[in-house]
Each structure stands twice: as structure tokens, then as C-alpha cells.
Design a protein around this motif. Structure first.
Motif, mmCIF file in Angstrom:
data_model
loop_
_atom_site.group_PDB
_atom_site.id
_atom_site.type_symbol
_atom_site.label_atom_id
_atom_site.label_comp_id
_atom_site.label_asym_id
_atom_site.label_seq_id
_atom_site.Cartn_x
_atom_site.Cartn_y
_atom_site.Cartn_z
ATOM 1 N N ASP A 193 0.854 -1.419 -0.118
ATOM 2 C CA ASP A 193 -0.032 0.042 0.051
ATOM 3 C C ASP A 193 0.731 1.245 0.054
ATOM 4 O O ASP A 193 1.181 1.897 1.103
ATOM 5 N N ARG A 196 0.137 -0.282 -4.663
ATOM 6 C CA ARG A 196 -1.197 0.227 -5.068
ATOM 7 C C ARG A 196 -1.093 1.225 -6.426
ATOM 8 O O ARG A 196 -1.945 1.166 -7.163
ATOM 9 N N GLU A 219 -3.161 1.189 -9.637
ATOM 10 C CA GLU A 219 -3.928 2.260 -10.202
ATOM 11 C C GLU A 219 -3.948 2.931 -11.362
ATOM 12 O O GLU A 219 -4.495 3.116 -12.452
ATOM 13 N N CYS A 269 -6.976 -2.383 -2.798
ATOM 14 C CA CYS A 269 -6.393 -1.786 -1.484
ATOM 15 C C CYS A 269 -7.217 -0.595 -1.232
ATOM 16 O O CYS A 269 -7.207 -0.257 0.092
ATOM 17 N N SER A 270 -7.944 0.216 -2.113
ATOM 18 C CA SER A 270 -8.669 1.168 -1.633
ATOM 19 C C SER A 270 -10.095 0.800 -0.857
ATOM 20 O O SER A 270 -10.356 1.741 -0.098
#
Length: 359
Positions: A183, A201, A205, A356-357
Motif C-alpha cells: 500500500d 497500489r 491504479e 487496496c482502496s
């Protein structure tokens, strides 16, 4: 379940499937029973492969990548039956013996060159038992996870882990792949010794709309795994004391020094390794039915995801250590070939992109 048994998950090392079992520990070893399995691992062959606050992973030195995973709360049961196993004493003795043997090999290979010198790093890596490298990778990953926390539920990440493992097998990586997302928002990925592959992450993304570009980065990292580049970097940048610290899982600054040392050492080695990993990525992508030009798109996506005022500082090592990123993009585009479908469904990739979000 009997009173002395503990619940566990058994992985045979040949497939990604886990099997619910019960494990019965005694001074002689552990019996593993359930879902068609009836296995006995003798105590003298048991090792702690990994351990954290949630689980204990046991291995059998004769069973390759097979693992028995039990809850950490069951440590008391193991300790009562096999106190030395949890103390780590047998493992430390075994690993110390391996390192001593490795240092002896270093002397034979390097002659008058001191241990850890660049000239010896390649031959040393080739002579290192894979079992030792896997242990080193697990220990380094554990140190990194103290700073960069893993994220994403195992169930969500399973399809991606399986796809990367399939690419590794196709590309002859030579190690079982242990994949995780950490993260941090910086788009990056890195391979550690022994088949440990981490991505951030930020990279997930950045490539959320182009999963083929993400797999191109993974193919690049698998090139490093196959070439054992991370192990070579440790030997190139570390002395015997640091290597022993990594192997035995010792705490302190040694592992952190190894993580940053690569960028402080002779850059020509890193450039050569990165160029070779690019070539390996093209090969692995083609063999996996994907377009090698996806690596060029990955470069562009990563560059676009970095802050305008921090590109030099924040650029991932695999992208920044080469003197001419534009030339690498050009080479990747020149390898363009009709690609197939990324080895993961759209729904799975969508879940992974937000793994992760969601935490």
C-alpha cells in the motif's frame, strides 16, 4: 476434530488450490488429514517457512513447495510437541551451515576478490541453493512489510497471483512466485530473491484501464526472478555479515541497507540487468499470448502517474536506472505483435484495481 488437532490449510506445491485439513502434532512429526489427504511429515524434516501474527507456514524439506498453514494461535500446540521447531534453532543452524559453505564457494570463485564484489556476484548466485534464496526472499519481504503493508484480500488477489504464476512457468522463472500488493501510491514493482514479487497500489491504479500493461511490468519482474538479479544485488552490495543477517531473519539495519544499496553501487550492472529484463519481458509476453509493446504503454502510464515535480525522485528503479527511458519505449514498440486477452477476467481485474482502496 480430535482434541490435539488444529485446523489448517494444505497446499501440495503443484497447484494453487488449498485444502482444509486438520494437523495433529507429536514429537515425531505432524499428521495432515482431510479432503483425501493422509500425510505424515517427520519432525526432522519440518521447517518454519514463514510466520507472522496471523499464521505459521510449515514446510517439509523433501516436499518442495508444499506448505501447511495453521493459525498463529496454534503455536502452543506445536511448542508442546516440538519446542525446538518454534525456537528456530534447527533452521538457524542449517542456514548458518549453508552460508558458511557459500562463503567457502565464494573464496573458490572469487580468489582474491573480497566477498560481495561485483565480479563474484553472478557465480555466487549460480551456486546458491534455491532453498536458501527462497528463505532470503521471505525474510527480506518480511522486513519490507514492516514499512509497506500488504493490502487486498487473498480471495480477490488469487486470480492475479495464479495468472502471474502461470506466466512465470511459461517463462521458466525457476521459482514459485509469491505475489503481493503493498500500500503505497508510487507506481512501482520489484522482485526480491527467491520468487517474491511485489507491486504497489500506485502501479495497479496507473494500469487500471490497461491490464496488459500491468502484466508487461510483471513479465519484466519475472525476468529479474529468472536471472536471480536480486540475489546478485545482495552479493554485490553486501558483506557476509549482512547476508547472514538476511538468511537468518535477523533484525536491525542490514536488510534496509540491502534494499537501498542497489542504487548506490555501480550503475552499469543495474543497466545491464534492466536491459536483459526488458528482453525477457518481450519473450514472456509473446509466450503468454500478450503484446510486447504493452511494456511501452506501461512506461507511459507510470510516467503519467508520477507527480510533475517529482519524476526523477519518484521514478521506479526499474524505469529510472536506465539512461534513456525513451529508447526503451521505442524498443518495446518495435516488438509489437498481435496480443491476446489478458489472463484475467474484467470483473477480477476490477476487484483487484480497487483491492487496496477498499480496505
Amino acid at each position: 476434530m480430535s482434541e490435539s488437532a488444529v485446523p489448517g490449510r494444505y497446499f501440495d506445491g503443484r497447484t494453487a488450490a488449498g485444502h482444509d485439513v486438520e494437523a495433529v502434532f507429536s514429537a515425531d512429526g505432524v499428521s495432515i488429514r482431510g479432503q483425501g489427504h493422509e500425510i505424515f511429515w517427520p519432525a526432522k524434516r519440518l521447517r518454519i517457512a514463514a510466520r507472522d501474527e496471523h499464521e505459521i507456514r510449515l514446510s517439509n524439506v523433501r516436499e518442495g513447495e508444499a506448505r501447511l498453514v495453521i493459525p498463529a494461535r496454534a503455536a502452543g500446540v506445536i511448542g508442546a510437541a516440538m519446542p525446538e521447531l518454534l525456537s528456530g534453532a534447527p533452521e538457524r543452524r542449517r542456514m548458518t551451515a549453508l552460508v558458511i559453505a557459500l562463503i567457502a564457494a565464494a573464496a573458490a570463485v572469487a580468489g582474491g576478490v573480497f566477498f560481495g564484489a561485483p565480479a563474484a556476484s553472478g557465480p555466487l548466485a549460480e551456486r546458491t541453493p534455491k532453498e536458501l534464496e527462497i528463505q532470503m526472499g521471505e525474510n527480506v519481504a518480511g522486513q519490507i512489510n514492516l514499512i509497506l503493508k500488504p493490502c487486498g484480500a487473498d480471495a480477490d488477489l488469487a486470480p492475479l497471483s495464479a495468472a502471474i504464476s502461470a506466466m512465470a512457468k511459461t517463462g521458466g522463472a525457476g521459482f514459485p512466485i509469491r505475489f503481493q500488493i503493498v500500500d503505497t501510491p508510487i507506481p512501482n514493482a520489484f522482485a526480491l530473491p527467491g520468487g517474491q514479487v511485489m507491486t504497489t497500489r500506485g502501479l495497479i491504479e496507473a494500469t487500471s484501464e490497461d491490464p496488459e500493461a500491468f502484466f508487461a511490468v510483471m513479465a519484466h519482474e519475472l525476468g529479474h526472478v529468472r536471472a536471480r538479479d536480486s540475489l546478485k544485488a545482495i552479493y554485490r552490495n553486501a558483506g557476509a555479515g549482512v547476508v547472514l543477517d538476511i538468511v537468518t531473519g535477523g533484525s536491525g539495519a542490514a536488510q534496509q541497507a540491502v534494499i537501498i544499496a542497489g542504487q548506490l553501487n555501480q550503475l552499469r550492472h543495474t543497466r545491464k540487468q534492466e536491459a536483459a529484463a526488458d528482453e525477457a519481458a518481450y519473450e514472456i509476453l509473446l509466450a503468454s499470448g500478450l503484446d510486447p509493446a504493452a511494456l511501452a504503454r506501461a512506461f507511459d502510464l507510470i510516467l503519467g502517474a508520477l507527480p510533475d515535480d517529482g519524476r526523477d525522485e519518484d521514478m521506479p528503479a526499474w524505469a529510472s536506472s536506465h539512461p534513456d527511458t525513451a529508447e526503451r519505449i521505442k524498443k518495446a514498440k518495435a516488438r509489437a505483435a498481435p496480443g491476446g486477452t489478458p489472463p484475467i477476467t474484467g470483473d477480477d481485474w476490477k476487484r483487484i484495481s480497487s483491492a487496496c482502496s477498499a480496505e
